[in-house]
Design a protein around this motif. Structure first.
Motif, short mmCIF file in Angstrom:
data_model
loop_
_atom_site.label_atom_id
_atom_site.label_comp_id
_atom_site.label_asym_id
_atom_site.label_seq_id
_atom_site.Cartn_x
_atom_site.Cartn_y
_atom_site.Cartn_z
N VAL A 299 0.85 -1.20 0.00
CA VAL A 299 0.00 0.00 0.00
C VAL A 299 0.88 1.25 0.00
O VAL A 299 0.66 2.18 -0.79
N MET A 300 1.88 1.29 0.87
CA MET A 300 2.73 2.49 0.99
C MET A 300 3.86 2.48 -0.05
O MET A 300 4.27 3.53 -0.54
N LEU A 301 4.40 1.28 -0.34
CA LEU A 301 5.54 1.22 -1.27
C LEU A 301 5.11 1.33 -2.72
O LEU A 301 5.88 1.75 -3.58
N GLY A 302 3.86 0.95 -3.00
CA GLY A 302 3.43 0.73 -4.40
C GLY A 302 3.81 -0.71 -4.75
O GLY A 302 4.81 -1.23 -4.24
N VAL A 303 3.01 -1.34 -5.63
CA VAL A 303 3.22 -2.78 -5.82
C VAL A 303 4.56 -3.09 -6.49
O VAL A 303 5.21 -4.08 -6.15
N LYS A 304 5.01 -2.24 -7.39
CA LYS A 304 6.26 -2.57 -8.08
C LYS A 304 7.46 -2.46 -7.14
O LYS A 304 8.36 -3.29 -7.16
N GLN A 305 7.45 -1.43 -6.31
CA GLN A 305 8.54 -1.29 -5.34
C GLN A 305 8.45 -2.41 -4.29
O GLN A 305 9.48 -2.89 -3.81
N ALA A 306 7.23 -2.81 -3.94
CA ALA A 306 7.09 -3.92 -2.97
C ALA A 306 7.67 -5.20 -3.58
O ALA A 306 8.31 -5.99 -2.87
N GLN A 307 7.48 -5.38 -4.88
CA GLN A 307 8.10 -6.55 -5.54
C GLN A 307 9.63 -6.47 -5.44
O GLN A 307 10.29 -7.44 -5.13
N ALA A 308 10.16 -5.28 -5.72
CA ALA A 308 11.62 -5.11 -5.63
C ALA A 308 12.10 -5.39 -4.21
O ALA A 308 13.16 -5.99 -3.99
N ALA A 309 11.29 -4.97 -3.22
CA ALA A 309 11.68 -5.17 -1.81
C ALA A 309 11.84 -6.65 -1.48
O ALA A 309 12.64 -7.01 -0.60
N LEU A 310 11.08 -7.51 -2.17
CA LEU A 310 11.23 -8.96 -1.93
C LEU A 310 12.62 -9.44 -2.33
O LEU A 310 13.02 -10.54 -1.97
N LYS A 311 13.35 -8.63 -3.10
CA LYS A 311 14.74 -8.95 -3.47
C LYS A 311 15.75 -8.15 -2.64
O LYS A 311 16.95 -8.19 -2.89
N PHE A 312 15.25 -7.37 -1.70
CA PHE A 312 16.13 -6.57 -0.81
C PHE A 312 15.90 -6.93 0.65
O PHE A 312 16.07 -6.10 1.53
N GLY A 313 15.49 -8.16 0.90
CA GLY A 313 15.40 -8.61 2.29
C GLY A 313 14.00 -8.84 2.82
O GLY A 313 13.84 -9.48 3.86
N ALA A 314 12.97 -8.31 2.16
CA ALA A 314 11.61 -8.51 2.67
C ALA A 314 11.10 -9.89 2.27
O ALA A 314 11.50 -10.43 1.23
N ASP A 315 10.22 -10.46 3.11
CA ASP A 315 9.69 -11.79 2.81
C ASP A 315 8.17 -11.84 2.86
O ASP A 315 7.57 -12.89 2.63
N ASP A 316 7.53 -10.71 3.20
CA ASP A 316 6.07 -10.71 3.31
C ASP A 316 5.50 -9.59 2.45
O ASP A 316 6.07 -8.49 2.41
#
Ligand code: V47
Ligand code: SF4
Length: 364
Positions: A299-316
């Motif tokens: 919601v806050m990151l935007g879906v594309k940035q949230a996808q990128a975050a899954l490659k920068f340490g996020a898992d949820d």
């Protein structure tokens, strides 16, 4: 599979930090600052990804959930908040427990997690919240009721002249399952004084979470970043959360929240870059070695940035959400909600395996 050569980290001045990570050693505050200041965010991301994969493989979690905000009337008036209204101001609202139920009944899927937060309303007593929880627990016995930030718990205690422990016990008896992580913002006192002077202090926020953990109530934790804080303030926040978890062991998930600037009274000189958001998520993964999950809140990151975050340490990837007001009042351009199929496709789209979970991260 080792996809990044060790020379890369050495050249970036991170060889010793990489060795600590490989050995499972705790990173020091100085290591954290070097990660924030490293000229190459991709190196920091690769280290975080190493830890994330060691913990969770290629799984990315999501939950079928429903967010509800019961009121936007709030006595705190935080400078960053686009959501809050004064009592009597146009646009202010309060939902009755029945109105909350009607909204939840209209959810496209029966939620496994119900996330309820609101402003600190001067006139809503504990009986309103007990009725709300009991009504929901009766209607949806299998859903975890993840409700009320530590700031709201402190507010209920104040207006009821009770201790926060008594409030937590009463709410737990009515069906409270877990506390969400909101209200932490940034713990550093000088920043807190500028952005939310009337809110609970850092020590109060931490004490309420530790009190909840002592009662067997799990909680999440957050950090609002990208406003007037420095990288050192972010690091201080992460270390205070890590120390708190060492004491009470009840945090399930950390949610880094990038500040959305619309309709805010806070003037921002240096808005966040996308890479700085990702770096902060990666440093969070690396410093919070005792918190199992890092959320990419789409919601806050935007879906594309949230996808990128899954490659920068996020898992949820959080959840279906359905209806969201706090970020959208502040300019979030994400959807109001996502379907299970959309969440799964987005997770698969970045090479991860979608895993449905409940609020406690039990796999379904
Ligand atoms: O506490 C307020 C933040 C939080 C803005 O626990 C803003 O699972 C960005 O805590 N830009 C509420 N952020 C959201 C929250 C949350 C969300 C999803 C899951 C969970 C969980 C918790 O939102 C507030 C505040 O820190 N916030 N305004 C803004 N303009
Ligand atoms: Fe109130 Fe929360 Fe907004 Fe602060 S952030 S004004 S406590 S609703």
């Amino acid at each position: 599979m080792q996809i990044v050569k060790s020379d890369f980290f050495k050249n970036m001045g991170l060889g010793d930090i990489r060795a600590k990570i490989e050995a499972g050693e705790r990173l020091s505050p100085d290591d954290g600052m070097r990660l924030f200041d490293c000229p190459e965010p991709l190196a920091v991301g690769a280290l975080a990804q190493r830890v994330r994969t060691r913990l969770h493989g290629h799984k990315a979690f999501y939950v079928v959930n429903r967010h509800i905000n019961y009121t936007n009337i709030c006595v705190n008036g935080c400078a960053f908040c686009a959501y809050q209204r004064e009592e009597g101001q146009p646009g202010g609202f309060v939902l009755s427990p029945d109105e909350v139920l009607t909204r939840i009944d209209a959810s496209p899927l029966p939620p496994r997690e119900i996330h309820i937060v609101g402003g600190c309303h001067p006139g809503l007593g504990l009986d309103y919240f007990e009725t709300l929880l009991r009504t929901l627990r009766q209607r949806l016995p299998e859903a975890v009721l993840k409700c009320f930030t530590a700031v709201e718990i402190a507010h209920f205690a104040r207006i009821e002249s009770m201790t926060t422990r008594q409030v937590l016990e009463r709410l737990r008896a009515a069906g409270l399952g877990m506390l969400p992580g909101g209200g932490a913002e940034i713990f550093a006192p000088a920043v807190r004084q500028r952005i939310c002077p009337r809110k609970s202090t850092a020590d109060e926020w931490l004490a309420i979470h530790e009190e909840a953990h002592g009662l067997g109530i799990k909680t999440n934790c957050t950090m609002l970043f990208g406003h007037v804080e420095s990288r050192a303030d972010r690091l201080d926040h992460l270390i205070r959360l890590r120390e708190s978890q060492d004491r009470s062991h009840g945090y399930t998930c950390f949610i880094p929240l990038p500040f959305l600037t619309e309709n805010s009274r806070l003037a921002i000189d240096n808005p966040l870059t996308g890479l700085e958001e990702l770096r902060t998520i990666a440093v969070s993964r690396l410093m919070l070695d005792n918190i199992p999950h890092i959320k990419a809140y789409w919601v806050m990151l935007g879906v594309k940035q949230a996808q990128a975050a899954l490659k920068f340490g996020a898992d949820d990837f959080d959840g279906t959400v359905v209806e969201e007001k706090i970020g959208h009042e502040a300019g979030a351009d994400s959807e109001q909600g996502l379907t299970r199929a959309e969440l799964e496709a987005m997770i698969r789209g970045c090479g991860c395996t979608p895993v449905e979970r409940d609020a406690f991260f039990n796999e379904i």
